[in-house]
Design a protein around this motif. Structure first.
Motif, PDB file in Angstrom:
ATOM      1  N   ASP A1366     -25.621 -80.808  -5.798  1.00  0.00           N
ATOM      2  CA  ASP A1366     -24.931 -81.373  -4.699  1.00  0.00           C
ATOM      3  C   ASP A1366     -25.561 -82.000  -3.831  1.00  0.00           C
ATOM      4  O   ASP A1366     -26.467 -81.089  -2.796  1.00  0.00           O
ATOM      5  N   PRO A1367     -25.763 -82.864  -2.968  1.00  0.00           N
ATOM      6  CA  PRO A1367     -25.915 -83.033  -1.919  1.00  0.00           C
ATOM      7  C   PRO A1367     -25.299 -82.127  -1.103  1.00  0.00           C
ATOM      8  O   PRO A1367     -24.214 -81.924  -0.609  1.00  0.00           O
ATOM      9  N   SER A1368     -26.601 -82.119   0.309  1.00  0.00           N
ATOM     10  CA  SER A1368     -26.099 -81.069   0.828  1.00  0.00           C
ATOM     11  C   SER A1368     -26.001 -81.204   2.240  1.00  0.00           C
ATOM     12  O   SER A1368     -26.734 -82.526   2.893  1.00  0.00           O
ATOM     13  N   THR A1369     -25.496 -80.669   3.461  1.00  0.00           N
ATOM     14  CA  THR A1369     -24.873 -81.281   4.554  1.00  0.00           C
ATOM     15  C   THR A1369     -25.293 -79.946   5.797  1.00  0.00           C
ATOM     16  O   THR A1369     -25.338 -79.328   5.535  1.00  0.00           O
ATOM     17  N   VAL A1370     -25.952 -80.348   6.834  1.00  0.00           N
ATOM     18  CA  VAL A1370     -26.703 -79.777   7.844  1.00  0.00           C
ATOM     19  C   VAL A1370     -25.915 -80.341   9.363  1.00  0.00           C
ATOM     20  O   VAL A1370     -25.798 -81.711   9.644  1.00  0.00           O
ATOM     21  N   TYR A1371     -25.691 -79.476   9.756  1.00  0.00           N
ATOM     22  CA  TYR A1371     -25.635 -79.769  11.652  1.00  0.00           C
ATOM     23  C   TYR A1371     -26.616 -79.249  12.334  1.00  0.00           C
ATOM     24  O   TYR A1371     -27.350 -78.177  12.293  1.00  0.00           O
ATOM     25  N   VAL A1372     -27.244 -80.544  12.391  1.00  0.00           N
ATOM     26  CA  VAL A1372     -28.556 -80.503  13.789  1.00  0.00           C
ATOM     27  C   VAL A1372     -28.065 -80.964  15.234  1.00  0.00           C
ATOM     28  O   VAL A1372     -27.047 -81.730  15.307  1.00  0.00           O
ATOM     29  N   ASP A1373     -29.169 -80.188  16.053  1.00  0.00           N
ATOM     30  CA  ASP A1373     -28.718 -80.430  17.765  1.00  0.00           C
ATOM     31  C   ASP A1373     -28.872 -81.805  18.408  1.00  0.00           C
ATOM     32  O   ASP A1373     -30.874 -82.018  17.913  1.00  0.00           O
ATOM     33  N   MET A1374     -28.449 -82.216  18.117  1.00  0.00           N
ATOM     34  CA  MET A1374     -28.645 -83.543  18.540  1.00  0.00           C
ATOM     35  C   MET A1374     -30.000 -84.623  20.399  1.00  0.00           C
ATOM     36  O   MET A1374     -31.100 -84.384  20.472  1.00  0.00           O
ATOM     37  N   LYS A1375     -29.718 -82.909  21.224  1.00  0.00           N
ATOM     38  CA  LYS A1375     -30.567 -82.812  22.347  1.00  0.00           C
ATOM     39  C   LYS A1375     -32.152 -82.765  21.550  1.00  0.00           C
ATOM     40  O   LYS A1375     -32.906 -83.602  21.731  1.00  0.00           O
ATOM     41  N   SER A1376     -32.573 -81.971  20.188  1.00  0.00           N
ATOM     42  CA  SER A1376     -33.447 -81.833  20.290  1.00  0.00           C
ATOM     43  C   SER A1376     -33.706 -83.002  19.378  1.00  0.00           C
ATOM     44  O   SER A1376     -35.135 -83.066  19.491  1.00  0.00           O
ATOM     45  N   LEU A1377     -32.858 -83.652  18.568  1.00  0.00           N
ATOM     46  CA  LEU A1377     -33.750 -85.091  18.372  1.00  0.00           C
ATOM     47  C   LEU A1377     -33.826 -85.817  19.330  1.00  0.00           C
ATOM     48  O   LEU A1377     -34.916 -87.193  18.411  1.00  0.00           O
ATOM     49  N   VAL A1382     -36.102 -80.801  14.960  1.00  0.00           N
ATOM     50  CA  VAL A1382     -35.031 -80.904  14.841  1.00  0.00           C
ATOM     51  C   VAL A1382     -34.350 -79.622  14.244  1.00  0.00           C
ATOM     52  O   VAL A1382     -35.327 -78.373  14.213  1.00  0.00           O
ATOM     53  N   ARG A1383     -33.327 -78.800  14.880  1.00  0.00           N
ATOM     54  CA  ARG A1383     -33.123 -77.595  15.407  1.00  0.00           C
ATOM     55  C   ARG A1383     -30.890 -77.728  14.710  1.00  0.00           C
ATOM     56  O   ARG A1383     -30.676 -77.981  14.385  1.00  0.00           O
ATOM     57  N   LEU A1384     -31.371 -76.358  13.309  1.00  0.00           N
ATOM     58  CA  LEU A1384     -30.212 -76.943  12.828  1.00  0.00           C
ATOM     59  C   LEU A1384     -29.413 -76.126  13.628  1.00  0.00           C
ATOM     60  O   LEU A1384     -29.512 -74.365  14.493  1.00  0.00           O
ATOM     61  N   VAL A1385     -28.111 -76.272  13.799  1.00  0.00           N
ATOM     62  CA  VAL A1385     -27.407 -75.547  14.679  1.00  0.00           C
ATOM     63  C   VAL A1385     -25.496 -75.728  13.147  1.00  0.00           C
ATOM     64  O   VAL A1385     -25.939 -75.577  12.284  1.00  0.00           O
ATOM     65  N   GLU A1386     -24.674 -74.471  13.658  1.00  0.00           N
ATOM     66  CA  GLU A1386     -23.481 -73.405  13.027  1.00  0.00           C
ATOM     67  C   GLU A1386     -22.787 -75.433  13.212  1.00  0.00           C
ATOM     68  O   GLU A1386     -22.486 -76.018  14.191  1.00  0.00           O
ATOM     69  N   ARG A1387     -21.317 -75.794  12.070  1.00  0.00           N
ATOM     70  CA  ARG A1387     -20.595 -76.654  12.004  1.00  0.00           C
ATOM     71  C   ARG A1387     -20.439 -76.548  13.805  1.00  0.00           C
ATOM     72  O   ARG A1387     -19.892 -75.545  13.801  1.00  0.00           O
ATOM     73  N   GLY A1388     -19.287 -77.757  14.073  1.00  0.00           N
ATOM     74  CA  GLY A1388     -18.721 -77.534  14.795  1.00  0.00           C
ATOM     75  C   GLY A1388     -19.155 -76.925  16.408  1.00  0.00           C
ATOM     76  O   GLY A1388     -19.189 -77.340  17.350  1.00  0.00           O
ATOM     77  N   ALA A1389     -20.553 -77.024  16.333  1.00  0.00           N
ATOM     78  CA  ALA A1389     -21.527 -76.272  17.758  1.00  0.00           C
ATOM     79  C   ALA A1389     -21.204 -77.530  19.037  1.00  0.00           C
ATOM     80  O   ALA A1389     -21.017 -79.229  18.409  1.00  0.00           O
ATOM     81  N   PRO A1390     -20.834 -77.294  19.895  1.00  0.00           N
ATOM     82  CA  PRO A1390     -21.163 -79.076  20.561  1.00  0.00           C
ATOM     83  C   PRO A1390     -22.716 -79.330  20.944  1.00  0.00           C
ATOM     84  O   PRO A1390     -23.916 -79.006  20.568  1.00  0.00           O
ATOM     85  N   GLN A1391     -22.430 -80.886  21.039  1.00  0.00           N
ATOM     86  CA  GLN A1391     -23.489 -82.525  20.739  1.00  0.00           C
ATOM     87  C   GLN A1391     -24.486 -81.971  19.121  1.00  0.00           C
ATOM     88  O   GLN A1391     -25.349 -81.600  18.752  1.00  0.00           O
ATOM     89  N   SER A1392     -23.479 -81.507  18.181  1.00  0.00           N
ATOM     90  CA  SER A1392     -24.067 -81.461  16.737  1.00  0.00           C
ATOM     91  C   SER A1392     -23.675 -82.062  15.868  1.00  0.00           C
ATOM     92  O   SER A1392     -22.806 -83.228  15.755  1.00  0.00           O
ATOM     93  N   LEU A1393     -24.807 -83.019  15.402  1.00  0.00           N
ATOM     94  CA  LEU A1393     -24.816 -84.401  14.041  1.00  0.00           C
ATOM     95  C   LEU A1393     -24.554 -83.722  13.472  1.00  0.00           C
ATOM     96  O   LEU A1393     -25.347 -83.339  12.544  1.00  0.00           O
ATOM     97  N   PRO A1394     -23.479 -84.087  12.135  1.00  0.00           N
ATOM     98  CA  PRO A1394     -23.579 -83.586  10.702  1.00  0.00           C
ATOM     99  C   PRO A1394     -24.716 -85.069   9.909  1.00  0.00           C
ATOM    100  O   PRO A1394     -24.703 -86.019  10.357  1.00  0.00           O
ATOM    101  N   LEU A1395     -25.632 -84.319   8.966  1.00  0.00           N
ATOM    102  CA  LEU A1395     -26.589 -85.283   8.938  1.00  0.00           C
ATOM    103  C   LEU A1395     -26.464 -84.854   7.062  1.00  0.00           C
ATOM    104  O   LEU A1395     -26.281 -83.513   6.260  1.00  0.00           O
ATOM    105  N   MET A1396     -25.820 -85.918   5.753  1.00  0.00           N
ATOM    106  CA  MET A1396     -25.961 -85.608   4.864  1.00  0.00           C
ATOM    107  C   MET A1396     -27.372 -85.787   3.469  1.00  0.00           C
ATOM    108  O   MET A1396     -27.963 -86.910   4.248  1.00  0.00           O
TER     109      MET A1396
END
Length: 1608
Positions: A1366-1377, A1382-1396
């Motif tokens: 199944d396709p996986s989803t990660v949460y990336v810190d928008m500031k680092s983008l 790419v800085r992976l963060v936990e789901r619900g972290a501030p400024q996080s962006l979900p990517l599938m």
């Protein structure tokens, strides 16, 4: 004016009063300007010496300020002298509609503001005026508005829009404003709907904004139309590129998607020799050359840029560094900040509270005494609405009625035996301000019954400002019973069945009427219990906090009594005096003096309600005169009104007053009201020493009051303070700059028996130094005891123990915070400079809301706003407070005037307070939430602003000026391959190389399996033509294609043999035509269907190269035909294959209006071809020959054609077959556009290769029948389906709420195993997620939806098949983008962006992530460009003149180190590879590819890289009325275009919300906010926004926006 022939002073008294009342109504906004003029004319008609036409009044407000307004509104010799202003004062003493509100009046301040503005005038600011569509004007009478495109000259020169339109373009006057005509500019950007739109968008080149110094033409020059026309022809651009004048027309709306190349840049085509039809404009990515820069919009943007280039004030003491991890504040103290230098303050003690022998033991005892001994003595006189006495309540009556009420409350409310109220219960008192008598009886009745009264305002409707907060008060006080009068009860809003409405947030109340006739006389033996005053709560006074919460301050019985004693001693009250009270008797000074202390001293109180003051402003002065009152209790407002309504009444005397108590004397701006009032009324016996300002707060009650002075003694001195010092919290006598001075008067000495000190307003209560401003805290028995029912908040306010510099408490005794900010001056006089609730802390400096209001009101002329209706508050945006000013605009103010006033206010506040305004909004008259006594409800206004429900009619945002704490722009590091890039095996810089590959293609298949599954052997056929022929022979009747219409009916099917025969027919027709040779390009122009497929194979049979093109939209040819024409021209097509209907369209008159129809290539109508077979079926000599060409318009408006070889086609089809397990027994459903990319491959190629049956659903049929696609999936039990985002969005929006209906119809999606969204973009996670969630109810598996990814260089890189994990989803810190990391963060972290993950990589495909600058490979989880290597890569761009370098660069490029042999193709997309914990089919760990976005689309701002979709997601969340949004940049300004789904009155609400959200979430300042109608943002067939096309339409002024705001 109406009274020009009339001497107003000679008119009869009642006529002058009528006029004054009209003036008052107008200034309060209770009557419109038109109604005012009508009524005024009627009143004056009998007295006019000659009849004259009543013209609308000239702007007299400015020239005739009220009394003592020695301001110079117009710089001119006559107005500047104070003598002339005095002369005017005596001539027109009555109130004028726009006169100065004396509350915020200060001659010195007005002068200062004028001086500051004059300074600005020298360095002229040309702010671009917002652009507003006609319909968005609010409440402006038509004749007062500047015509949309007419000159902005003065009234007598104004030209009507018809005559001015053609001669004088708006730019003439925008430019003239640049050269110093006026700060404002055009009123409206676009013609109103009734007028025809001029086709020539560009303006003459000569008008491109020149550098400001030398004007190119005189302001308002009327150039000759012929010259203008000539200039237009010079700059005319071929319509192909500018796009349609009115992008989606009504017929077309959002439905018919258009692919619009922006300015038609063709990738791979040499620019020098590009054909004339393809516009000589540069690549859109070379900023700004694609559009005529002189259009009106870009002129305004130029103005904005000029404004922004002006030197800003130096940045504040701190700035932020945008670190990759977090934003870190780096404070840097300014060495020049003034600091307090005095010694630590010593607490100030009031005089001792004298003990008088006959002081009563409790306040009720005083009432009992006077009721018994002085029963006939008057206690209270109430006035009717005209200001005449209505009734007088004697002490005897007050006592007997209060006792009756007390008895009734305790004994007669319930049934016989139950007692509803017990002593100590809380009871709400709901009485109108016009009925003090009933309130007095209720208040004292409660005291005698020992229940606790909670006076509140009368609720008028469910929507009252602050209504729910009053509910919070009643709830926190546990109130279940409300006392009211019969009249008031009748007036309360009721439900249809007659019950009293349940107000929002209120607890359920039982209502009790307290009129005498409903009260029971107590039995002879019943006496109320009057204990000696103790610490039990006597009453609760409500208080609204800065945030709007309403809390109850509990006052104990002993505090109530002590406070009355202290006031008696301080004010020297004597028995039997008369007091006139103009204040609200339910709370504060009105209650303490007018209801409590007056009873203690047997004073006769005359209560003047607010309603009387509005109707007859001088009534209180008359009452003082008639009753020879000794004390009057007023606010500055009442002084101001009395002055305005003041007549030359020789009989009015204020000589009896020994004390004029000014309740809001603590407002620093009260000093000018007191002075002005004294100035006018000194002639009427008013003595200077009787004016007594005081300082109070609900918690500390009376803090200080000036004692009445002795005649002849010198008046107290004043402090002239530096505002700069005040903003840093220190006291500095103002010396340097008189413009920023504040004059304050003292509020007298501390109350008797009290102890007072000054502590720091925030943090621990540390004692201030003597030259420091702090909060006044008081210790006294006469203060509030707690916030009732709120023990947590109570502690911080009522139990404060001040500490000294070392942090040790100065004693045991608790102090109460008063909420007042001030200092102790010489002689222990108290000075107050503001309130905590009006404090705005901006960047560590304090500003007082009242000071800002005063500055705004000193900007003359104020014919734009109402003086008493300005709200100033701060909102937190981007780590700091930002100041917002909201004012009510007068109905007769023009757009020009409003904008000019707003820009002057900005300049004045900037000069005087050295603080930038974030937002200045004007709302229509009478729309701000009001407090019960007519003030503005600040917290509700702030709430409306933040919710986007304020509905302003004018708004000016200045984020560029006031947001000075932006992170520093990123400096990019020099690019080079450093030692960290050393490769060891498969590692880069210690990390695994970011690469991933699909499984092997596998060549030979088992021959038995081939026969069993009817698959054709791979080795034998390299060409799809062979596959089709083989299928036609081996399995002729197998149905390959079924085409459905909107009803779900199969309108056309094609078996293998039918398709083969149709292809032969078309091949024969092509071969017969002379001039069509093998290898020539043929355009296929068909609606989605089987004809397209047959034509495609017909071309291959004939040896031609097919080019599929979307047909033009018949209702919108002007927008869609140029794209068709361009592809035909670019591809050098020899012939067009199409249908009969489309042939007619191509040759129609409508088409001729858009393109040259005489130069079409050969057009062959394939509808009725003869049944012929071609002599031979062409077989290419090798598989590397081109099979077809794929043309597509990218979102950046780039038209790109790529060549796809036969080998690539066959490998791609094989790859898809393996990934999706497609066999001839399978059925798939396709709801995609079949013109390019993977959509075309699935529609036309895959079935012929794999033999599965494809059910074709044209996406446009969904617009007729939304359920078509989902219904088909259910009906045919489809396992695999492919769609586009636009199809998914249509279903989500259109069917989201109808799942029950679908269920009832038997739609069941449990059969769907995979639903793949085909796209060339980052997966839209929110959309796929909501689709899955919505249709879960009809059986759709949450795992079914996935995405595919392709690009121009390789049409299919990823496709979620049936075998992969199944396709996986990660949460990336928008500031680092933004920093390309790419800085992976936990789901619900501030400024996080979900990517599938974009689907599993196809078999035979390898991808690697590469640094676009160094071309070196990157490590795992690093962001870089996705490069692809695969046998089905496209061969190259279709070039005519061979631009080989671009070809080599994009299709055959090599890594700079690592593996320098492999040839890669650059996709132009940023992404990263991450190794997951999942395993793939081979048992290895699965490498997931995440696509972040297209490199072409990214915005480079402040050295950082932004993806438009991220900003747009934030914008769309900002307000419920925002539908679609799009962003682009123009000359480094960020432009946000938002579609408004709600009503047009919401349009201006969106501007601050959009600006806030982009600043908060992306650290960017929006330059321009454009609000447009739904459907204006162009979206192509794949559901992608065409931002560059939008940009060009905006700059060419073709959007017809509702509103354009240029942020300063």
């Amino acid at each position: 004016m109406a009274e020009r022939g009339v001497d107003v002073s000679a008119l009869p008294q009642e006529v002058r009063e009528q006029l004054a009342e009209l003036d008052l109504e107008l200034s309060e906004g209770d009557i419109t300007q038109k109604g005012y003029e009508k009524k005024r004319a009627k009143v004056l008609a009998p007295y006019l010496t000659q009849t004259q036409n009543l013209a609308p009044p000239p702007a007299y407000d400015a020239q005739s300020p009220g009394p003592s307004s020695a301001s110079a509104p117009e710089p001119g010799p006559s107005n500047s002298s104070s003598s002339s202003s005095h002369h005017r004062r005596t001539r027109r003493p009555h109130r004028s509609s726009g006169t100065r509100d004396e509350r915020y009046r200060s001659d010195i301040h007005t002068e200062a503001v004028q001086a500051a503005l004059a300074k600005h005038k020298e360095e002229k600011m040309a702010l671009p005026m917002p652009t507003k569509r006609r319909s968005a004007y609010v409440q402006s009478p038509i004749d007062n508005c500047t015509p949309p495109d007419s000159s902005s000259s003065s009234d007598d020169e104004a030209v009507s829009s018809e005559s001015a339109g053609p001669q004088q373009s708006p730019d003439t006057w925008i430019n003239s404003s640049l050269h110093g005509s006026s700060t404002s500019s055009s009123a409206s950007s676009t013609l109103s709907h009734g007028e025809s739109r001029p086709t020539q968008a560009p303006q003459p080149q000569s008008q491109q904004v020149p550098p400001p110094p030398a004007p190119v033409h005189p302001p308002h020059s009327h150039s000759q139309p012929s010259a203008l026309a000539e200039a237009f022809t010079q700059t005319r651009i071929d319509p192909v590129g500018v796009g349609p004048p009115d992008m989606p027309s009504q017929a077309q709306a959002r439905g018919s998607r258009v692919d619009l190349p922006s300015n038609a840049v063709v990738r791979g085509m040499s620019r020098g020799q590009s054909r004339s039809s393809m516009m000589e404009t540069a690549d859109v990515r070379r900023v700004g050359r694609g559009v005529p820069v002189s259009s009106r919009v870009s002129t305004k943007i130029q103005q904005l840029l000029n404004t922004l280039k002006r030197p800003k004030r130096p940045p504040l003491s701190e700035f932020f560094m945008d670190d990759q991890e977090e934003i870190v504040e780096v404070p840097q103290a300014d060495p020049n900040t003034p600091k307090p230098e005095g010694r630590q303050i010593i607490p100030v003690k009031g005089e001792p509270l004298g003990v008088v022998s006959n002081w009563p033991p409790a306040l009720q005892a005083a009432l009992a005494r006077w009721g018994a001994t002085q029963g006939k003595s008057p206690a209270l006189t109430a006035l009717d609405i005209t200001g005449k006495p209505l009734y007088t309540l004697t002490y005897g009556k007050l006592w007997s009625r209060s006792v009756k009420l007390a008895y009734t409350l305790l004994n007669k409310l319930g049934t016989k035996n139950e007692q509803i109220l017990k002593p100590g219960d809380r009871v709400a008192l709901v009485y109108p301000n016009s009925d003090p008598g009933m309130f007095w009886v209720a208040f004292y009745g409660c005291l005698l019954a020992e229940v606790i009264p909670v006076p509140i305002e009368v609720p008028l409707s469910r929507k009252d400002a602050g209504s729910s907060q009053v509910g919070f008060l009643l709830g926190s006080c546990g109130v279940g019973l409300a006392l009211t009068s019969e009249i008031c009860l009748k007036g309360l809003p009721k439900t249809p069945i007659g019950e009293i409405l349940q107000f929002k947030g209120w607890p359920r109340l039982k209502w009790v009427v307290t009129d005498s006739k409903y009260l029971t006389k107590p039995s002879k033996d019943w006496q109320p219990h009057i204990p000696t005053a103790n610490t039990d709560t006597a009453y609760i006074e409500y208080k609204a906090s800065k945030e709007g919460t309403v809390m109850g301050v509990a006052v104990s019985k002993v505090a109530m009594l002590t406070h009355c004693q202290a006031l008696t001693q301080a004010c020297n009250y004597c028995e039997g005096e008369t007091l006139v009270n103009v204040l609200d008797f339910k709370k504060d000074m009105g209650l303490w003096h007018g209801v409590l202390t007056s009873i203690m001293n047997r004073i006769h109180t005359i209560s003047v309600p607010y309603a009387v003051m509005k109707a007859c402003p001088q009534s209180w002065v008359q009452r003082v005169h008639i009753h020879k009152a000794r004390v009057a209790l007023v606010k500055c407002r009442d002084l101001h009104w009395a002055m305005m309504a003041h007549r030359e009444q020789r009989d009015t005397s204020l000589a009896s007053l020994r004390m004029l108590i000014v309740a809001d004397g603590a407002n620093p701006w009260s000093v000018s009201s007191c002075d002005a009032f004294l100035n006018v009324f000194q002639a009427h016996g008013l003595k200077p020493e009787v004016i007594c300002p005081c300082a109070t707060s609900p918690e500390a009650m009376t803090v200080a009051i000036r004692r009445p002075g002795v005649a002849g003694a010198p008046l107290p001195a004043r402090a002239v303070l530096s505002m700069t010092g005040l903003s840093h919290g220190v006291i500095r006598v103002n010396t340097e700059d008189k413009n920023s001075a504040l004059t304050v008067q003292d509020v007298g000495h501390v109350m008797p028996g009290a102890l007072m000190c000054i502590v720091k307003p925030d943090g621990p209560p540390m004692l201030c130094k003597t030259d420091e401003i702090g909060e006044i805290v008081v210790n006294s028995r006469a203060g509030g005891t707690m916030y009732y029912g709120l023990s947590g908040v109570t502690k911080n306010t009522f139990e404060v123990i001040p500490v000294n510099a070392s942090g040790t408490p100065i004693g045991e005794i608790p102090f109460v915070r008063s909420g007042l900010l001030g200092f102790v001056g010489p002689g222990s006089l108290i000075f107050v400079v503001g309130k905590n609730e009006g404090l705005l802390m901006v960047s560590g400096r304090r500003h007082n809301a009242d000071d800002l209001v005063a500055t705004a009101l000193a900007v003359e002329p104020v014919k734009t706003v109402y003086r008493g209706r300005i709200a100033v508050f701060s909102v937190t945006v981007f780590y700091d407070e930002r100041i917002v000013i909201v004012a009510e605009q007068r109905p007769d103010a023009s757009e020009e005037d409003s904008f000019q006033w707003m820009s002057r206010v900005l300049q004045a506040i900037d000069s005087i307070h050295q603080v930038g305004l974030y937002c200045l909004a004007l709302v229509p008259a009478n729309t701000l939430p009001k407090t019960p006594l007519g003030g503005i409800h600040i917290s509700d206004t702030k709430q409306l602003f933040l919710e986007g429900a304020l509905h302003p009619c004018n708004i000016l945002m200045c984020p560029h000026t006031c947001v000075t704490n932006m992170p520093k722009p990123r400096q990019k590091q020099p690019v080079g391959v450093g030692p960290a890039s050393i490769m060891v095996g498969n590692l880069v810089a210690g990390k695994r190389i970011a690469q991933a590959a699909g499984r092997d293609l596998g060549l030979i298949e088992d021959q038995d399996l081939v026969r069993k599954l009817c698959m054709w052997p791979t080795m034998m056929h390299h060409f799809l033509t062979e596959a089709l022929q083989w299928r036609a022979q081996t399995d002729p009747d197998h149905t390959l294609y079924v085409l459905l219409n909107a009803k779900g009916v199969a309108v056309c099917t094609a078996t293998c043999v039918q398709l083969h025969k149709r292809a032969e027919k078309i091949a024969a027709a092509l071969m017969e035509r002379s001039g069509i040779n093998i290898g020539e390009n043929v355009v296929l122009l068909y609606p989605p269907g089987i004809d397209l497929i047959a034509a495609f194979y017909g071309c291959l049979y004939a040896g031609c190269i097919p080019v599929t093109v979307r047909p033009p939209h018949p209702q919108n040819l002007s927008a869609t035909l140029p794209t068709v024409r361009m592809i035909i021209d670019v591809s050098k097509a020899a012939c067009i294959l199409t249908t009969q209907v489309l042939t007619k369209i191509l040759r129609s008159k409508e088409a001729a209006a858009t393109v040259n129809i005489k130069t079409w290539p050969i057009i062959i109508d394939t509808d009725d071809l003869p049944r012929k077979r071609p002599p031979t079926i062409y077989k290419p000599p090798n598989a590397e020959m081109i099979a077809y060409m794929d043309f597509s318009v990218s979102t950046t408006g780039m038209l790109t054609g790529v060549k796809v070889s036969h080998a690539a086609v066959s490998v791609l089809c094989r790859s898809i077959k393996l990934q999706c397990e497609l066999y001839s027994s399978r059925q798939i459903a396709i709801c995609l556009d079949p013109y390019c990319g993977l959509g075309f491959v699935l529609w036309c190629l895959a079935s012929v290769y794999s033999g599965h049956q494809s059910i074709l659903i044209p996406p446009m049929e969904l617009e007729i029948s939304l359920t078509l696609w989902l219904g088909t999936l259910s009906q045919y039990r489809i396992r695999d389906t492919f769609c586009s985002y636009s199809v998914m969005e249509l279903c989500t929006k259109g069917l989201g709420g109808q799942t029950d209906i679908l269920k009832a119809r038997g739609v069941n999606l449990s059969c769907v195993r995979s639903c793949v969204v085909v796209a060339e973009e980052r997966p839209r996670l929110a959309l796929t997620h909501s689709f899955s969630k919505l249709f879960k109810d009809i059986g759709l598996s949450m795992r079914a939806v996935s995405t595919a990814f392709g690009s121009r260089v390789n049409l299919a890189i990823c496709l979620q098949g049936t075998t992969g994990p199944d396709p996986s989803t990660v949460y990336v810190d928008m500031k680092s983008l933004r920093h390309d990391r790419v800085r992976l963060v936990e789901r619900g972290a501030p400024q996080s962006l979900p990517l599938m993950e974009s689907g599993t990589i196809l078999p035979g495909v390898r991808v690697i992530i590469v640094n676009p600058e160094t071309r070196g490979p990157l490590g795992d989880s690093h962001l870089g460009e996705i490069w692809v290597n695969s046998p089905h890569n496209a061969t190259g761009y279709y070039t005519i003149y061979g631009e080989e370098n671009l070809q080599a660069d994009h299709f055959n490029t090599k890594l700079s180190f690592g593996d320098p042999q492999t040839l890669w193709a650059k996709t132009g997309y940023l992404g990263f590879v991450k190794r997951t914990e999942l395993t793939d089919s081979s048992g290895d760990r699965h490498d997931a590819l995440f696509v972040v976005g297209s490199l072409d689309e990214t915005l480079e701002l402040r050295g950082l890289r932004y993806h438009p979709i991220d900003i747009e997601t934030s914008v769309s969340r900002a307000h419920r009325s925002i539908g679609e949004s799009a962003v682009f940049t123009w000359t480094n300004l960020l432009v946000v275009v938002a579609e408004l789904c709600g009503s047009e009155q919401d349009a201006l609400d969106l501007v601050p919300l959009v600006t806030n959200v982009v600043l908060e979430e992306h650290h960017l300042i929006v330059g321009v906010v454009v609000i447009v109608d739904p459907g204006v943002i162009p979206i192509n067939s794949r559901g992608e926004k065409q931002r560059m096309h939008l940009r060009d339409s905006f700059l060419a002024d073709q959007l017809d926006p509702i509103y354009v705001a240029y942020n300063m």
